[in-house]
Design a protein around this motif. Structure first.
Motif, PDB file in Angstrom:
ATOM      1  N   TRP A   1       0.753  -1.207  -0.065  1.00  0.00           N
ATOM      2  CA  TRP A   1       0.020  -0.060  -0.078  1.00  0.00           C
ATOM      3  C   TRP A   1       0.870   1.256  -0.047  1.00  0.00           C
ATOM      4  O   TRP A   1       1.850   1.287   0.572  1.00  0.00           O
ATOM      5  CB  TRP A   1      -0.823  -0.032   1.263  1.00  0.00           C
ATOM      6  N   SER A   2       0.392   2.433  -0.940  1.00  0.00           N
ATOM      7  CA  SER A   2       1.142   3.791  -0.632  1.00  0.00           C
ATOM      8  C   SER A   2       0.206   4.747  -0.439  1.00  0.00           C
ATOM      9  O   SER A   2      -0.984   4.691  -0.790  1.00  0.00           O
ATOM     10  CB  SER A   2       1.861   3.700  -2.084  1.00  0.00           C
TER      11      SER A   2
ATOM     12  N   TRP B   1       0.072   7.281  -2.038  1.00  0.00           N
ATOM     13  CA  TRP B   1      -0.263   7.741  -3.369  1.00  0.00           C
ATOM     14  C   TRP B   1      -1.729   7.341  -3.693  1.00  0.00           C
ATOM     15  O   TRP B   1      -2.583   8.115  -4.430  1.00  0.00           O
ATOM     16  CB  TRP B   1       0.463   7.266  -4.468  1.00  0.00           C
ATOM     17  N   TYR B   2      -2.429   6.073  -3.226  1.00  0.00           N
ATOM     18  CA  TYR B   2      -3.566   5.843  -3.416  1.00  0.00           C
ATOM     19  C   TYR B   2      -4.695   6.572  -3.102  1.00  0.00           C
ATOM     20  O   TYR B   2      -5.690   6.471  -3.475  1.00  0.00           O
ATOM     21  CB  TYR B   2      -3.513   4.186  -2.918  1.00  0.00           C
TER      22      TYR B   2
ATOM     23  N   THR C   1       3.933   5.450  -8.128  1.00  0.00           N
ATOM     24  CA  THR C   1       3.993   4.260  -7.695  1.00  0.00           C
ATOM     25  C   THR C   1       4.866   3.138  -8.584  1.00  0.00           C
ATOM     26  O   THR C   1       5.016   1.951  -7.761  1.00  0.00           O
ATOM     27  CB  THR C   1       2.622   3.567  -7.284  1.00  0.00           C
TER      28      THR C   1
END
Length: 68
Positions: free
Chosen positions: A10-11, A13-14, A65
């Protein structure tokens, strides 16, 4: 990426992907006919414009990402 395995974690950015849906799903925000732009009511040109904004946000998240 360690040991040849891709990192699909998970980042932060999402969150940008989630943020692009908030204005689109909040219909009372853009549910009006005025102002008109090139003969189109605000309801239509807001949705059309939001397609391009979402496209840009999606590209930013993709390149943010994407492993180098």
């Amino acid at each position: 990426m360690q040991g040849g395995k891709p990192d699909h974690g998970w980042s932060w950015w999402y969150l940008l992907l989630l943020a692009q849906f908030i204005p689109a799903l909040w219909v009372p925000f853009y549910n009006s006919a005025e102002p008109y732009w090139i003969g189109l009511p605000f309801f239509y040109w807001f949705q059309l414009g939001w397609i391009f904004v979402s496209m840009i946000i999606t590209a930013v998240v993709y390149y943010g990402t994407e492993p180098r």
